[in-house]
Design a protein around this motif. Sequence first.
Motif, PDB file in Angstrom:
ATOM      1  N   GLY A  68       0.674  -1.366   0.197  1.00 20.33           N
ATOM      2  CA  GLY A  68      -0.316   0.019   0.280  1.00 20.33           C
ATOM      3  C   GLY A  68       0.883   1.082  -0.124  1.00 20.33           C
ATOM      4  N   SER A  69       0.386   1.783  -0.175  1.00 22.21           N
ATOM      5  CA  SER A  69       0.606   3.804  -0.167  1.00 22.21           C
ATOM      6  C   SER A  69       1.893   3.890   1.110  1.00 22.21           C
ATOM      7  N   THR A  70       1.047   3.190   2.121  1.00 21.35           N
ATOM      8  CA  THR A  70       2.604   3.471   3.697  1.00 21.35           C
ATOM      9  C   THR A  70       3.928   3.265   2.900  1.00 21.35           C
ATOM     10  N   ALA A  71       3.639   2.304   2.446  1.00 14.89           N
ATOM     11  CA  ALA A  71       5.726   1.459   2.159  1.00 14.89           C
ATOM     12  C   ALA A  71       6.456   3.022   1.581  1.00 14.89           C
ATOM     13  N   PHE A  72       5.496   3.714   0.633  1.00 15.67           N
ATOM     14  CA  PHE A  72       6.624   4.610  -0.319  1.00 15.67           C
ATOM     15  C   PHE A  72       6.009   6.031   0.174  1.00 15.67           C
ATOM     16  N   ALA A  73       5.984   6.412   0.870  1.00 18.69           N
ATOM     17  CA  ALA A  73       5.414   7.497   2.174  1.00 18.69           C
ATOM     18  C   ALA A  73       6.712   8.055   2.226  1.00 18.69           C
ATOM     19  N   GLY A 124       7.311  16.970  12.479  1.00 19.07           N
ATOM     20  CA  GLY A 124       8.881  15.907  12.438  1.00 19.07           C
ATOM     21  C   GLY A 124       8.973  15.375  11.070  1.00 19.07           C
ATOM     22  N   VAL A 125       9.840  14.176  11.430  1.00 24.38           N
ATOM     23  CA  VAL A 125       9.922  12.951  10.401  1.00 24.38           C
ATOM     24  C   VAL A 125      10.369  12.152  10.512  1.00 24.38           C
ATOM     25  N   ALA A 126       9.159  10.784   9.811  1.00 25.41           N
ATOM     26  CA  ALA A 126       9.253   8.966  10.080  1.00 25.41           C
ATOM     27  C   ALA A 126       9.056   8.057   9.115  1.00 25.41           C
ATOM     28  N   THR A 127       9.802   7.203   9.455  1.00 25.27           N
ATOM     29  CA  THR A 127      10.344   6.291   8.546  1.00 25.27           C
ATOM     30  C   THR A 127       8.889   5.127   8.547  1.00 25.27           C
ATOM     31  N   PRO A 128       8.118   5.398   7.843  1.00 21.18           N
ATOM     32  CA  PRO A 128       6.880   4.578   7.663  1.00 21.18           C
ATOM     33  C   PRO A 128       6.183   3.516   7.828  1.00 21.18           C
ATOM     34  N   HIS A 129       6.835   2.880   7.117  1.00 25.69           N
ATOM     35  CA  HIS A 129       6.951   1.400   7.677  1.00 25.69           C
ATOM     36  C   HIS A 129       7.244   1.138   8.623  1.00 25.69           C
ATOM     37  N   LEU A 130       8.329   1.597   9.820  1.00 27.11           N
ATOM     38  CA  LEU A 130       8.790   1.364  10.866  1.00 27.11           C
ATOM     39  C   LEU A 130       7.996   1.519  11.405  1.00 27.11           C
ATOM     40  N   LEU A 131       7.171   2.841  11.569  1.00 31.79           N
ATOM     41  CA  LEU A 131       6.146   3.774  12.247  1.00 31.79           C
ATOM     42  C   LEU A 131       4.851   2.645  12.275  1.00 31.79           C
ATOM     43  N   ARG A 132       4.306   2.157  11.185  1.00 31.98           N
ATOM     44  CA  ARG A 132       3.155   1.280  11.044  1.00 31.98           C
ATOM     45  C   ARG A 132       3.606  -0.022  11.813  1.00 31.98           C
ATOM     46  N   ALA A 133       4.855  -0.718  11.704  1.00 31.80           N
ATOM     47  CA  ALA A 133       5.492  -1.666  12.911  1.00 31.80           C
ATOM     48  C   ALA A 133       5.386  -1.837  13.736  1.00 31.80           C
TER      49      ALA A 133
END
Length: 382
Positions: free
Chosen positions: A38-43, A132-141
């Motif tokens: 999904g889009s989260t993986a590419f944000a 702030g900034v996030a690493t989306p796939h890690l944030l999701r996990a």
Amino acid sequence: MHVVIVGAGIVGVSVACALAGRGVAVTVLDRDGGKQRGSTAFAPGFVGVYNDAPVLTELARASVDVYRELPAFAPSGGLELATSSAGAETLAERVRSAQRAGLRATLDAPRGLPSFVDDRQVVAVARYDDDGVATPHLLRAQLRAVAESSGAQFVAPAEVVDMRPRGGGWTVRTADGRTLTADQVVLAAGIWGPGLAGMLGRRLPLFPVAHPYVYARPRAPRVDPGPFVRWPEHHVYARAHGDTLGIGSYDHRPAPVAPAALDGGAGLAWDPAFDAPIASAQSRLHPDARFTPAARVNGVFAMTPDNLPFLGPVPGAEGAWIAQAIWVTHAGGAALALSRALCGELALPEELACDRFEDAPAHDLETSALRLYRDIYAHDSV
């Protein structure tokens, strides 16, 4: 109460986290199970609090409160850069509006900028200290781990093929023949949202579009995440990702994506038409920071006709809720608001209602959505 959530991207796991934390029994159906598509993986992972739409400012503010306890989020701040006097005036007004909203924002001279910025082009800087900034796939996990620690169950792979009201609740059937019963269902499947809404007999005017983002070749040493940087006049943004630099652009003709093209996920093959806008975007970088892309991402996300998400109950389908077209910036806050509404504690904002375009022609809605694409990073945040 048992709630079934369809979708395990940043929105689905945020809703699971919020509901499970309240003691609600939650089952999340994850279509993929393995590598996320999904889009989260590419944000790119920007969490910018201020938005011209006050409702989004409040959702983003609440999202930061959720994310600040997680390692995948860094309170790095955000910068907007002006390269002309007119651009500086726009930044000044945005800073004043952000201050009126109670945010820490200042207008400054072009100094102390990240080394990748060509500061010779910059005439003014807006600093947003709450961003702030996030690493989306890690944030999701990490959100998923919190949800699971509170009792949420994740089932994968589980592609939903049917949803029906039954006995005051819902039955949900998956492609492998599994049937679940629930008191409430939440649709949080991102770019695949219209198909799910169709199972409930609803039209959801959500329009997938492709978007380019590229990465430089990794360099040592790794650096701490600096501020996310935007050039609103030029529809360009960039950030450091540890040992590499990423840059994206909205300065191109919108590229709508047909639903059939999404079978493989939100990451499409690179479109050569994006080469020119990416090359133009790099003209904002310091000459020493410009690069030949080592990785190119053609990611898909969902647009709506007013650049606002869909968040609320599904009219005519009691116990069904939609949380769609919500990016990392607003996911945590949207999930908290939805959890409170689902538990009967508050009503969700009317401007996010799922039926707000009920009587509008489909073609007009798509035209409106695509017209707003280019201004996403001039006025909004991912």
